[in-house]
Design a protein around this motif. Structure first.
Motif, PDB file in Angstrom:
ATOM      1  N   LYS A 291       7.167  -3.239  26.725  1.00  0.00           N
ATOM      2  CA  LYS A 291       8.038  -2.890  27.860  1.00  0.00           C
ATOM      3  C   LYS A 291       9.469  -3.332  27.586  1.00  0.00           C
ATOM      4  O   LYS A 291       9.708  -4.449  27.123  1.00  0.00           O
ATOM      5  CB  LYS A 291       7.516  -3.551  29.135  1.00  0.00           C
ATOM      6  N   TYR A 292      10.413  -2.461  27.911  1.00  0.00           N
ATOM      7  CA  TYR A 292      11.824  -2.778  27.747  1.00  0.00           C
ATOM      8  C   TYR A 292      12.630  -1.915  28.702  1.00  0.00           C
ATOM      9  O   TYR A 292      12.144  -0.916  29.250  1.00  0.00           O
ATOM     10  CB  TYR A 292      12.285  -2.557  26.307  1.00  0.00           C
ATOM     11  N   ILE A 293      13.889  -2.311  28.904  1.00  0.00           N
ATOM     12  CA  ILE A 293      14.771  -1.567  29.792  1.00  0.00           C
ATOM     13  C   ILE A 293      16.142  -1.450  29.126  1.00  0.00           C
ATOM     14  O   ILE A 293      16.596  -2.380  28.438  1.00  0.00           O
ATOM     15  CB  ILE A 293      14.885  -2.261  31.173  1.00  0.00           C
ATOM     16  N   LEU A 294      16.779  -0.332  29.290  1.00  0.00           N
ATOM     17  CA  LEU A 294      18.087  -0.081  28.684  1.00  0.00           C
ATOM     18  C   LEU A 294      19.113  -1.067  29.244  1.00  0.00           C
ATOM     19  O   LEU A 294      19.195  -1.281  30.459  1.00  0.00           O
ATOM     20  CB  LEU A 294      18.521   1.355  28.961  1.00  0.00           C
ATOM     21  N   ALA A 295      19.870  -1.701  28.364  1.00  0.00           N
ATOM     22  CA  ALA A 295      20.876  -2.670  28.782  1.00  0.00           C
ATOM     23  C   ALA A 295      22.019  -1.976  29.505  1.00  0.00           C
ATOM     24  O   ALA A 295      22.335  -0.798  29.246  1.00  0.00           O
ATOM     25  CB  ALA A 295      21.407  -3.429  27.574  1.00  0.00           C
ATOM     26  N   GLU A 296      22.620  -2.688  30.433  1.00  0.00           N
ATOM     27  CA  GLU A 296      23.714  -2.131  31.224  1.00  0.00           C
ATOM     28  C   GLU A 296      24.877  -1.739  30.319  1.00  0.00           C
ATOM     29  O   GLU A 296      25.313  -2.504  29.465  1.00  0.00           O
ATOM     30  CB  GLU A 296      24.178  -3.174  32.251  1.00  0.00           C
ATOM     31  N   GLY A 297      25.364  -0.539  30.484  1.00  0.00           N
ATOM     32  CA  GLY A 297      26.482  -0.044  29.683  1.00  0.00           C
ATOM     33  C   GLY A 297      26.071   0.538  28.346  1.00  0.00           C
ATOM     34  O   GLY A 297      26.916   1.019  27.587  1.00  0.00           O
ATOM     35  N   SER A 298      24.787   0.476  28.043  1.00  0.00           N
ATOM     36  CA  SER A 298      24.306   0.995  26.752  1.00  0.00           C
ATOM     37  C   SER A 298      23.807   2.422  26.909  1.00  0.00           C
ATOM     38  O   SER A 298      23.369   2.836  27.993  1.00  0.00           O
ATOM     39  CB  SER A 298      23.174   0.115  26.222  1.00  0.00           C
ATOM     40  N   GLN A 299      23.872   3.172  25.835  1.00  0.00           N
ATOM     41  CA  GLN A 299      23.385   4.553  25.816  1.00  0.00           C
ATOM     42  C   GLN A 299      22.434   4.756  24.641  1.00  0.00           C
ATOM     43  O   GLN A 299      22.531   4.060  23.631  1.00  0.00           O
ATOM     44  CB  GLN A 299      24.556   5.545  25.706  1.00  0.00           C
ATOM     45  N   VAL A 300      21.545   5.705  24.818  1.00  0.00           N
ATOM     46  CA  VAL A 300      20.609   6.033  23.741  1.00  0.00           C
ATOM     47  C   VAL A 300      21.340   6.886  22.711  1.00  0.00           C
ATOM     48  O   VAL A 300      21.866   7.957  23.035  1.00  0.00           O
ATOM     49  CB  VAL A 300      19.378   6.785  24.277  1.00  0.00           C
TER      50      VAL A 300
END
Length: 465
Positions: A291-300
């Motif tokens: 499980k993980y969540i995209l960091a704030e301000g980050s994009q794939v």
């Protein structure tokens, strides 16, 4: 009298006669001469090959002997004597001294495929060993005395000797490396619970509801040579989170030394601690259902990199989740890819999801991070090497002190062999180990020849006649 000159003249004569064939007009005569000249030149070729091969083999033997001598010379006698005094290893010993037992174990491990107390006893009485250890030819020792000495000897002597060998041999084995990659992993060795009275339970019980085998876990740091090792026998250390977490906390803190470990280490708290100071860097692999969540301000970020075995798909910065479902305070780089495996039966390429995780900065590209993780296979090869060729899976002592001694002796033996393999430019482990042992025997014979007042150079210049 001169083989080189004789073969050169014979070949020249053969070519001269062969050139006269054009003068013969009869086909039959020409055919006869062709057969005769072919056989003649073929025979001369064998002579040339024999001479050149002999010269090459003798040169190789002499170089091989010099290399082995140079490898062992790095372990200086004065350093051994210093460690004896520093650790007090000979304080209560009258028969087997520290240096003596070290040489017995190291040469026994290198020259015997299945080292045991009996083989050490037999090796001890040979003139070869007595010459190496510089002990009296009349001195004998029993296998029970060897067992008792190993069980009680100060293991710090071997630990310090291992650290000394790492310091001495690392500059050569790590030569030319700009960014050091330190792989960490564990291997488990199991033995019957009737023989081993300490260890962790790792497997099913037998019909009598008894634990048939007990296991010891060895956690090793490896970077072209083993540089750190810990032994675990407590049951809780069956978890890689604890075993790897323990050794990773001691990892060197700099950007030029990157720790690499497998997905067995799942403790997000350790990963967070390694990233707190932003000085300890690592690359690992996590389970595909993590499980993980995209960091704030980050994009794939989409990736389009592929080779024969791996295709990279995307990269992003994420927070992971601990066992208690708490988000990590540090962000990590997550790189998603697909392992490409060919199905030989169907002729198809199968894809398997893979997730790389790292706290490395943007100075390293996504492709570099994936490449760094690939270096982890070297420690797997190393485990196979010490188990198959140095008999690491066989304990010649049954108590913890003796097992620790065995561990350090085999690690030192492996460093000597790895140094020899690199110097010779060899591949694999089995054949190089045999060549190393043969060269070692030559070195011992040379010492005996010198001791008897002979000329050791004649060992490599004898005539077949």
């Amino acid at each position: 009298e001169n083989e080189e000159e004789a073969t050169r003249i014979a070949l020249a004569e053969g070519l001269l006669v062969y050139s006269t064939l054009a003068k013969f007009k009869t086909k039959t005569v020409r055919k006869i001469y062709k057969v005769l000249i072919f056989n003649y030149v073929f025979f001369v070729g064998i002579l040339c090959k024999y001479y050149l091969c002999k010269k090459k083999v003798m040169t190789t033997i002499i170089k091989n002997r010099k290399r082995i001598s140079n490898i062992f010379s790095k372990i200086e006698d004065k350093e051994l004597e210093f460690l004896v005094k520093e650790t007090g290893v000979d304080k209560y010993s009258k028969k087997l001294k520290g240096i003596e037992i070290f040489k017995l174990l190291i040469f026994g491990a290198l020259t015997d495929d299945r080292a045991s107390l009996r083989t050490f006893e037999n090796f001890y009485i040979t003139n070869f060993f007595k010459m190496i250890a510089k002990i009296s030819l009349t001195k004998v020792i029993s296998h029970s005395s060897i067992a008792e000495r190993i069980a009680k000897i100060n293991v710090v002597f071997f630990e310090r000797l291992f650290a000394y060998c790492v310091k001495k041999y690392a500059p050569f084995l790590e030569e030319g490396i700009t960014s050091k990659i330190s792989s960490y992993d564990s291997t488990i060795v199991s033995i019957s619970s009737k023989l081993l009275h300490l260890g962790m339970q790792n497997g099913q019980k037998n019909k009598k509801d008894e634990q048939g085998k007990l296991s010891l876990k060895f956690t090793i740091g490896f970077s072209n040579l083993p540089f750190k090792c810990k032994i675990h026998h407590q049951q809780e250390m069956i978890s890689e989170d604890l075993a790897l977490g323990d050794i990773l906390k001691e990892h060197t803190a700099n950007k030029e030394d990157i720790a690499v470990f497998d997905r067995g280490m799942k403790d997000r708290k350790v990963m967070d601690e390694l990233s707190d100071e932003q000085t300890q860097y690592f690359v690992t692999r996590i389970y595909k259902d993590s499980k993980y969540i995209l960091a704030e301000g980050s994009q794939v970020k989409k990736l389009d990199e592929q080779d024969e075995h791996l295709r990279l798909i995307s990269s992003q910065k994420v927070h992971l989740f601990t066992k208690s479902q708490k988000k990590t305070k540090n962000t990590f780089r997550l790189i998603e890819g697909r392992l490409l495996k060919k199905d030989e039966k169907r002729g198809e390429i199968k894809e398997e999801k893979i997730l790389f995780l790292s706290n490395l900065t943007d100075d390293f590209s996504d492709e570099q991070i994936a490449g760094i993780y690939r270096n982890r296979w070297k420690i797997e090869q190393y485990f196979r090497f010490i188990k198959q060729e140095l008999n690491f899976k066989h304990f010649f002592s049954r108590n913890l002190n003796g097992i620790q001694v065995m561990m350090y002796v085999i690690l030192i033996a492996s460093i000597l062999l790895l140094t020899y393999i690199k110097e010779e430019g060899l591949k694999g482990y089995k054949i190089p180990k045999r060549r190393f042992c043969y060269g070692l025997q030559d070195e011992i014979i040379k010492e005996i020849v010198i001791h008897c007042g002979g000329d050791p150079s004649k060992m490599y210049s004898y005539s077949d006649s």
